[in-house]
Design a protein around this motif. Sequence first.
Motif, mmCIF file in Angstrom:
data_model
loop_
_atom_site.group_PDB
_atom_site.id
_atom_site.type_symbol
_atom_site.label_atom_id
_atom_site.label_comp_id
_atom_site.label_asym_id
_atom_site.label_seq_id
_atom_site.Cartn_x
_atom_site.Cartn_y
_atom_site.Cartn_z
ATOM 1 N N ASP A 209 0.797 -1.034 -0.113
ATOM 2 C CA ASP A 209 -0.164 0.069 -0.046
ATOM 3 C C ASP A 209 0.759 1.438 -0.054
ATOM 4 O OD1 ASP A 209 -2.392 1.447 2.328
ATOM 5 O OD2 ASP A 209 -1.697 1.950 0.287
ATOM 6 N N TRP A 210 0.990 1.880 -1.018
ATOM 7 C CA TRP A 210 1.737 3.101 -1.188
ATOM 8 C C TRP A 210 1.423 4.079 -0.493
ATOM 9 C CZ3 TRP A 210 6.414 2.290 -3.351
ATOM 10 C CH2 TRP A 210 7.139 1.170 -3.722
ATOM 11 N N ASP A 211 0.272 4.297 0.264
ATOM 12 C CA ASP A 211 -0.053 5.170 1.000
ATOM 13 C C ASP A 211 0.555 5.461 2.300
ATOM 14 O OD1 ASP A 211 -3.613 5.555 0.014
ATOM 15 O OD2 ASP A 211 -1.939 7.032 -0.510
ATOM 16 N N PHE A 212 1.088 4.303 2.441
ATOM 17 C CA PHE A 212 1.979 4.199 3.886
ATOM 18 C C PHE A 212 2.681 5.394 4.042
ATOM 19 C CE2 PHE A 212 3.019 1.363 7.262
ATOM 20 C CZ PHE A 212 4.157 1.740 7.551
ATOM 21 N N PRO A 213 2.584 5.959 5.263
ATOM 22 C CA PRO A 213 3.695 7.204 5.656
ATOM 23 C C PRO A 213 5.106 6.772 5.849
ATOM 24 C CG PRO A 213 2.406 6.337 7.709
ATOM 25 C CD PRO A 213 2.291 5.733 6.544
ATOM 26 N N ALA A 214 5.778 6.989 4.644
ATOM 27 C CA ALA A 214 7.267 6.715 4.731
ATOM 28 C C ALA A 214 7.887 7.414 3.587
ATOM 29 C CB ALA A 214 7.721 5.070 4.577
ATOM 30 N N THR A 215 9.059 7.696 3.941
ATOM 31 C CA THR A 215 9.956 8.301 2.705
ATOM 32 C C THR A 215 10.890 7.294 2.186
ATOM 33 O OG1 THR A 215 11.720 8.718 4.079
ATOM 34 C CG2 THR A 215 10.181 10.351 4.155
ATOM 35 N N VAL A 216 11.175 7.663 0.837
ATOM 36 C CA VAL A 216 12.080 6.742 0.083
ATOM 37 C C VAL A 216 13.133 6.261 0.879
ATOM 38 C CG1 VAL A 216 13.393 6.499 -2.055
ATOM 39 C CG2 VAL A 216 11.324 7.630 -2.058
ATOM 40 N N ARG A 217 14.038 7.065 1.437
ATOM 41 C CA ARG A 217 14.854 6.611 2.314
ATOM 42 C C ARG A 217 14.319 5.737 3.524
ATOM 43 N NH1 ARG A 217 16.769 11.287 4.200
ATOM 44 N NH2 ARG A 217 18.541 11.333 2.655
ATOM 45 N N ASP A 218 13.346 5.868 3.832
ATOM 46 C CA ASP A 218 12.690 4.702 4.864
ATOM 47 C C ASP A 218 12.626 3.321 4.252
ATOM 48 O OD1 ASP A 218 10.486 7.116 6.573
ATOM 49 O OD2 ASP A 218 12.567 6.526 6.926
ATOM 50 N N VAL A 219 11.879 3.152 3.106
ATOM 51 C CA VAL A 219 11.723 1.826 2.398
ATOM 52 C C VAL A 219 13.248 1.354 2.073
ATOM 53 C CG1 VAL A 219 10.838 1.037 0.378
ATOM 54 C CG2 VAL A 219 9.534 2.816 1.359
ATOM 55 N N VAL A 220 13.998 2.337 1.457
ATOM 56 C CA VAL A 220 15.063 1.427 1.096
ATOM 57 C C VAL A 220 16.052 1.127 2.392
ATOM 58 C CG1 VAL A 220 17.323 2.113 -0.177
ATOM 59 C CG2 VAL A 220 15.267 2.862 -1.012
ATOM 60 N N THR A 221 15.912 1.942 3.604
ATOM 61 C CA THR A 221 16.580 1.434 4.689
ATOM 62 C C THR A 221 16.085 0.145 5.318
ATOM 63 O OG1 THR A 221 16.819 3.783 5.032
ATOM 64 C CG2 THR A 221 17.642 2.202 6.827
ATOM 65 N N MET A 222 14.874 -0.306 4.855
ATOM 66 C CA MET A 222 14.430 -1.469 4.977
ATOM 67 C C MET A 222 15.126 -2.538 4.893
ATOM 68 S SD MET A 222 10.183 -1.257 4.953
ATOM 69 C CE MET A 222 9.372 0.186 5.698
ATOM 70 N N GLY A 223 15.765 -2.474 3.698
ATOM 71 C CA GLY A 223 16.587 -3.821 3.224
ATOM 72 C C GLY A 223 17.822 -3.725 4.019
ATOM 73 N N THR A 224 18.200 -2.869 4.784
ATOM 74 C CA THR A 224 19.408 -3.131 5.921
ATOM 75 C C THR A 224 19.172 -3.858 6.950
ATOM 76 O OG1 THR A 224 19.459 -0.981 6.888
ATOM 77 C CG2 THR A 224 20.549 -0.986 4.942
ATOM 78 N N TYR A 225 17.841 -3.984 7.210
ATOM 79 C CA TYR A 225 17.316 -4.490 8.753
ATOM 80 C C TYR A 225 17.859 -5.824 8.887
ATOM 81 C CZ TYR A 225 14.430 -0.592 9.321
ATOM 82 O OH TYR A 225 13.807 0.859 9.496
ATOM 83 N N GLY A 226 17.925 -6.672 7.508
ATOM 84 C CA GLY A 226 18.549 -8.042 7.706
ATOM 85 C C GLY A 226 19.806 -8.145 8.365
ATOM 86 N N SER A 227 20.680 -7.351 7.765
ATOM 87 C CA SER A 227 22.107 -7.298 8.688
ATOM 88 C C SER A 227 22.157 -6.445 9.925
ATOM 89 C CB SER A 227 23.117 -6.933 7.836
ATOM 90 O OG SER A 227 23.064 -5.633 7.257
ATOM 91 N N ALA A 228 21.443 -5.280 9.609
ATOM 92 C CA ALA A 228 21.525 -4.298 10.983
ATOM 93 C C ALA A 228 20.863 -4.672 12.082
ATOM 94 C CB ALA A 228 20.958 -2.742 10.331
ATOM 95 N N GLY A 229 20.122 -5.650 11.981
ATOM 96 C CA GLY A 229 19.267 -6.146 13.213
ATOM 97 C C GLY A 229 18.114 -5.219 13.322
ATOM 98 N N TRP A 230 17.172 -5.816 14.065
ATOM 99 C CA TRP A 230 15.900 -4.976 14.222
ATOM 100 C C TRP A 230 15.753 -4.047 15.431
ATOM 101 C CZ3 TRP A 230 12.671 -5.619 10.423
ATOM 102 C CH2 TRP A 230 12.659 -6.803 9.539
ATOM 103 N N PHE A 231 16.721 -4.036 16.315
ATOM 104 C CA PHE A 231 16.571 -3.108 17.390
ATOM 105 C C PHE A 231 17.814 -2.223 17.659
ATOM 106 C CE2 PHE A 231 13.282 -5.719 18.683
ATOM 107 C CZ PHE A 231 13.510 -6.861 18.142
ATOM 108 N N TRP A 232 19.063 -2.625 17.063
ATOM 109 C CA TRP A 232 19.937 -1.555 17.208
ATOM 110 C C TRP A 232 20.086 -0.363 16.365
ATOM 111 C CZ3 TRP A 232 21.375 -3.041 21.694
ATOM 112 C CH2 TRP A 232 21.505 -4.341 22.201
#
Lengths: 488, 253, 455
Positions: free
Chosen positions: B83-106
């Motif tokens: 759903d592209w109405d989600f409140p996020a910026t492009v950077r937010d979306v792209v950063t989600m890709g790093t969560y796999g290695s960055a971890g979910w909490f740090w």
Amino acid sequence: MIATMIATIIFATMMDSIATIFTAWFGFDYNTRVVLAGTALLGCAGGAIGVLLLLRKRALIGDAIAHATLPGLAISFLIATGLQWDGKSLWILLPGAAATGLLGAMTVIAIRTFSPIKEDAAMGIVLSVFFGAGIAMMRIIQQIPEGYAAGLEGFIYGKTASMRFQDAWLIGVCGAIIVALLVLFRRQIELLCFDESLARTQGWPVTLVDIGLMAATTTIVIVGLQAVGMILIIAMLIIPAAAARFWTWRFWPTLATSSVIGCVGASIGAMASTMAEKVPSGAAIVIVLVVLFSLSAIFGRRNGIAWRLARRFRQRHETDGQHLLRSIYEWLEFQGKKPQDFGQTRSASFQLSELEFVRNWSPSRLARTARRFERIGLMVQVGRMHWALTASGIQQCVRAIRQHRLLELYFAEIANLSPEAIDRGADYSEHALDDQMLAELERDIAGASNAYEVPESIHPIGSREPQVAQVGAQLGTDHGKFPKANQE
Amino acid sequence: MAISIRAMTVAYQRKPVLWEVNLDIPTGTLVGLVGPNGAGKSTLLKAILGMVPTVSGTVALFGQEYRKVRSRVAYVPQRSSVDWDFPATVRDVVTMGTYGSAGWFWPLSKRDRNRAHEAMEQVGILDLASRPINQLSGGQQQRAFLARALAQQADLFLMDEPFAAVDAATEHAIVECLRTLQKSGKTILVVHHDLHTVPEYFDYLVLLNVRTVAVGPMAETFTDENLRRTYGGRLTILDEVSEAIRRREATRP
Amino acid sequence: MIATIQMDFWLDGWIIVTAILASVSAAILGNFLVLRRLSLLSDAISHSVLPGLAAAYLITANRYSWTALIGAIVVGLITVWLTEMIGQYGRVDEGASTGIVFTGLFAVGLVMIVQAADRVDLDPNCVLFGDIELSPLDSIETFIGLVPRATIVLTVCCIVNALFVVLWFRPLRTATFDPQLASSLGLSPRSLHYALATLVAVTSVCSFEAVGNVLVVTMFIVPPTIAFLLVNRLPAMIVVSAIVALLAAVLGHISAVAVPELFGYKSTSTAAMISVVSGGFLAMAILFNLKTGVVVQALRRSQLAWSILSQDLLALLFRDSERGQPPRAIADISKTLLSRPWVTAMALRGLVWQGYIKREESSNQAGAPAGNGLVRYELSSVGRRKAQNLIRSHRLWEQYLATTAGAQLDRVHAQAETLEHFTNPALRQQLDSETQQPQSDPHGKAIPPEDSGKI
């Protein structure tokens, strides 16, 4: 067998309850009977409209409308009392309720149209805000001397006991009108529910019917406020309709079933509420409906859990039977003593333990299937450990193996699968084949002359590990024609 | 082998969606996955990732189970799945890709932030980094999804119809990006819908129609016969003409 | 006005604090429900917890007990699970299966409450809208004095919700936005779903006394929706929803006390008024938010139309003077520009006021009374400059479209008509160079030079 027993028990219980209901019915006074009749008719209409709501996927808008009626009730009461009229009269209250109810529905649409807010949030907003407004006004009404006795809370939880004769009459009439309209416009409704695009291209006014559906829903909600209360009226629309789907999937039978369930549920619930103390009628009706729903979910002819389990059982039996027959054939074929289905009355004998295919079956499973075959006359025991197929057993056996091998050929020739996959594929699909498909298959692959022969197996018999090279060579010959069967 | 599938069958209520699929994708290839509608292409991607239950079959990614190599696989779903109405910026979306290695909490490290930055730069949406995603065009959305996958720094990319309803400029940009990825040794499997561009974009082809009709390098696999078998024997006139043209062009000096 | 409202500082103070805590706890979680289109799940769960609550109450005769909490958790999970089961096996859509589950459970709870009404002090009305007004009566002694029990419970609830949302922010955001990505990254969106449902149930139970079951739904849905309309990023959305919830709570209670008094009645339900107030906030947000507000967009549109009309007027006057035409009547101008006479008149007045045109009355008949003659409008020097650049834009566009963009000759005018209003000097420069500094447009009219206002 077991199914019949269960069905009998249920039927008896139902008959018993109906008898109790009838006796109770005549114990009631005239007024109560009218009230109950009105509620029953309400259940009928609610069930019918509910089916349409479900089909159009608009189930919860009824909830929004129901909660939105509260401010209408309050405002009507206040205005009427201010003008010295009878604020409690349904003729005054209900139009007000309908007005705000419809206003609520329109607000949902407006929110969706004029903002990016999604439909579910819009319904939740209307539901809670309108209801809040209503509650705020109700608390004020409670401070008015007339208000305290108005019993407007009855509209929230339902209170058939305070229903007057005219009120029940109103409910009954509205319910009857809705049912009559449904019957009258059955063709249009059917078309619109099933094939909206076709209806549109034919010029039917789809939006008009949607509006009509909303109007009918609002009417049910309004007249049902007294019986069930606004929090639970949605149940009367949804539950019978959902329950009906376990019995049938055809349109008019669903409608009818849903009406019946709604009617029965509403009557029993209302009666229970009247007879027992301190049971709000709305809650009683809903509980009865949920029970009926659960029963439908379990025993419903179309999709009920009980029937599904039974079907799965039966399928497993069938599959097991087929597998056993096939392995008997292949074993005998390997030995050169293929059963012939024209004229042979007793096949060569075999031991169950020799059969390869069923080698990994548990002994009880094997014994069970064997006993079943014996019981229905497909096999006889001819020695201590030896069995043989009877004439009818041979017939079934040949049929089973031919079906399987035809499918294997099909997958090999037409679907181009690897040899390993063929057997798995045939296993998977053959149980889904019916006679018509089988005939087509035969026509495509077999050709008329060899219609009754069993094609040669694609794999070498006697070993379940197909050698790729051998199979490849076999497939390379004579596409579309039967390889001549090796006679012993 | 980047992907190795054996005898995979996926059925939905007894109707087969994928049937005995066998597939080997070598590492470092840019693969097109092609077939008619309902052929199971999206399902194949989801089955590889374990998102749909399978009746049978095994999948090996880089020789191992998916669970073990999860961080090396990036999935780019269809745009409509979100759903592209989600409140996020492009950077937010792209950063989600790093969560796999960055971890979910740090908190995100500088390295993770750089990864996102580079990814956005690679696909050319760096100037859109702070834009809310509900203001993006279709092509920009697709690029954002691709950047997210790049930020995962995966070795295997599974992409579901990335060129659907995307403008020509974006399509070229994405193809260029994919080619660069391939040159650096990544493996990319792309579900594609447009037969005309398939030979041009990809160097490896999988023709799928519930079962694998043909798999292999583009030149050998993209043949009339295979296409006919995939599409049920009836390429449209348009397809045949453009095929003829393409063949003629290919033989011209 | 404030002085006339009868409010007791201690009593109402605690009520407001409790209301704030209840609203904010719900609003925080509600963000994720609204974004995942699960708004009605809050409705369902808050109804379903009733039997659990009633049972706990019957057992412990205490509104806040561990039994109630556990009961809430169990019921929340059951609701979600049952809804999924019924949806799957009954082949009904999610809305319908939700409806079946929560009405059934609510009915059971209702029966329990009514049956035990004499044994237990739990009134069906409380279910609807709570009785936060009585909460200060049930206070316990703490280190800061007497604190209502409800407040303590809700404080804990609020903190737990806030911690959940802050600590699990990334998983929640990813799972809400793209569950497929989440599961491919190793998350389980399903567990998050169940966790969210559990907290919703817990919040419902904790707010039960404050706002009742039915009105807590407002707090789950409305403040997050308002925040969604106002901001573009999730962290901001969560914060704004909390603020809105807080304001609604405060204003709700004040109006619950103040508004009835205006009409001579005693106060009404705080919870209900919080609902109404937040509805009011939402209405304003829908109308006035800068992104999509109805009123804002209408204003923008009319402002744009106005500016275009003004520019067209200037261009018209310029062209008239180019061709040497006599001054026109307003009706005539309106017809040319396809606008209404009164709008044109107002636009002209605006232009006069801005100094772009000069208004001259001239009587064309000697002896005729003033005011009866034709009004003539003339471009001022500033106006002339603006008009000239506008015409330049128009004709440059025509030239560009006809030559470089390959548009059809009879269409370039219409297209240039639109584009001219959005062309700044830099763009004109670009057009000029793209078309190699043309002297005239495709229709042969001279392209006026750029007038930048420098002497």
